[in-house]
Write a protein that holds these residues in place. Structure first.
Motif, short mmCIF file in Angstrom:
data_model
loop_
_atom_site.label_atom_id
_atom_site.label_comp_id
_atom_site.label_asym_id
_atom_site.label_seq_id
_atom_site.Cartn_x
_atom_site.Cartn_y
_atom_site.Cartn_z
N THR A 1 0.86 -1.18 0.00
CA THR A 1 0.00 0.00 0.00
C THR A 1 0.89 1.23 0.00
O THR A 1 1.69 1.41 0.92
CB THR A 1 -0.92 0.02 1.24
N TYR B 1 -8.17 6.93 10.73
CA TYR B 1 -9.63 7.10 10.69
C TYR B 1 -10.06 8.41 10.03
O TYR B 1 -10.97 8.42 9.20
CB TYR B 1 -10.21 7.02 12.12
N TRP C 1 -8.59 10.17 7.90
CA TRP C 1 -8.27 10.19 6.47
C TRP C 1 -9.16 9.21 5.71
O TRP C 1 -9.51 9.45 4.57
CB TRP C 1 -6.80 9.83 6.24
N ARG C 2 -9.52 8.12 6.35
CA ARG C 2 -10.34 7.10 5.70
C ARG C 2 -11.81 7.48 5.63
O ARG C 2 -12.52 7.05 4.71
CB ARG C 2 -10.21 5.76 6.44
N PHE C 3 -12.27 8.28 6.59
CA PHE C 3 -13.70 8.60 6.68
C PHE C 3 -13.93 10.10 6.81
O PHE C 3 -13.10 10.81 7.38
CB PHE C 3 -14.33 7.89 7.88
N GLN D 1 -16.74 6.58 3.73
CA GLN D 1 -15.39 6.36 3.24
C GLN D 1 -14.98 7.46 2.27
O GLN D 1 -15.76 7.86 1.42
CB GLN D 1 -15.27 5.02 2.54
N SER D 2 -13.74 7.92 2.42
CA SER D 2 -13.17 8.88 1.48
C SER D 2 -12.58 8.11 0.30
O SER D 2 -11.68 7.29 0.47
CB SER D 2 -12.07 9.70 2.15
N PHE E 1 -8.64 8.35 -0.32
CA PHE E 1 -7.58 7.81 0.54
C PHE E 1 -7.21 6.40 0.11
O PHE E 1 -8.06 5.54 -0.16
CB PHE E 1 -7.99 7.84 2.00
N LEU F 1 -6.13 3.65 1.52
CA LEU F 1 -6.61 2.45 2.20
C LEU F 1 -8.02 2.06 1.78
O LEU F 1 -8.45 0.94 2.02
CB LEU F 1 -6.55 2.61 3.73
N ASN F 2 -8.73 2.99 1.16
CA ASN F 2 -10.07 2.69 0.67
C ASN F 2 -10.07 2.24 -0.79
O ASN F 2 -11.13 2.03 -1.38
CB ASN F 2 -10.98 3.91 0.84
N GLU G 1 -6.49 -3.91 -1.07
CA GLU G 1 -7.16 -4.65 0.01
C GLU G 1 -6.34 -5.88 0.41
O GLU G 1 -5.85 -6.62 -0.44
CB GLU G 1 -8.55 -5.08 -0.46
N TYR H 1 -4.78 -3.98 11.70
CA TYR H 1 -5.34 -3.77 10.36
C TYR H 1 -4.81 -4.82 9.38
O TYR H 1 -5.48 -5.16 8.40
CB TYR H 1 -5.00 -2.37 9.87
#
Length: 197
Positions: A12, A44, A46-48, A54-55, A58, A60-61, A66, A93
């Protein structure tokens, strides 16, 4: 801790500098007393968004990454406070390896103590991984015994340094308690010599 010997995974690419421990795991999520369950709060904010959605911006999304066990970050990763929750969240994670050109000292030490392998690579190699990894997912193989990072797409092999003590601890999945138990016979013998003193 789970031993780390060879890890093969998509990486990632987290193309951000000076990522601090409050960005890794924000203070409002530190109320748990266990070491587990922090992964859902990793990055968190940055992800949401503020509504919990969810953003899409970003990394991780992004579904392409995955299940990745390797995180590649930029300089000074893990700066800020000394909270041990940061490696707990990364490990929970699913990240087993973090590669960066530089880490904050306490975070770097906390990674080893919690079963994460932090790898230092030169800035130019990191830049290449971050740039190319955002365009097309890159699979890396980390071999701790050989101290190598292999890009599966190009067969380029990079080497990294790690102190022998930390390497041995991760290869065996030992923490300080596990290491102490290796000397149980000597400890028992020592204690028995002073039982009747």
């Amino acid at each position: 801790m789970e031993p780390i010997q060879v890890v093969t995974s998509i990486m990632t690419p987290l193309d951000r500098k000076n990522v601090d421990t409050d960005q890794i795991i924000s203070k409002e999520f530190l109320k748990r007393i266990e070491r587990t369950g922090f992964g859902k709060y990793l990055f968190y904010h940055w992800r949401f968004d503020s509504l919990g959605n969810q953003s899409t911006e970003f990394v991780l999304n992004d579904s392409r990454f995955e299940g990745a066990q390797i995180l590649v970050a930029d300089e000074n990763f893990g700066c800020g406070s000394s909270r041990e929750h940061a490696p707990w969240a990364l490990l929970d994670y699913g990240f087993r390896v973090i590669i960066a050109p530089g880490f904050a000292d306490i975070f770097y030490s906390n990674c080893f103590k919690n079963g994460i392998l932090p790898i230092l690579l030169p800035q130019n190699e990191i830049d290449s991984l971050l740039t190319e990894g955002q365009q097309t997912p890159i699979t890396l193989t980390i071999d701790l015994e050989k101290q190598t990072v292999t890009r599966e797409d190009t067969n380029v092999v990079l080497t990294f340094d790690i102190d022998p003590y930390s390497r041995q601890m991760l290869l065996n999945g030992w923490d300080e308690i596990s290491l102490t138990i290796q000397y149980e016979d000597q400890i028992t013998s020592y204690e028995q010599r002073f039982e009747n003193v």
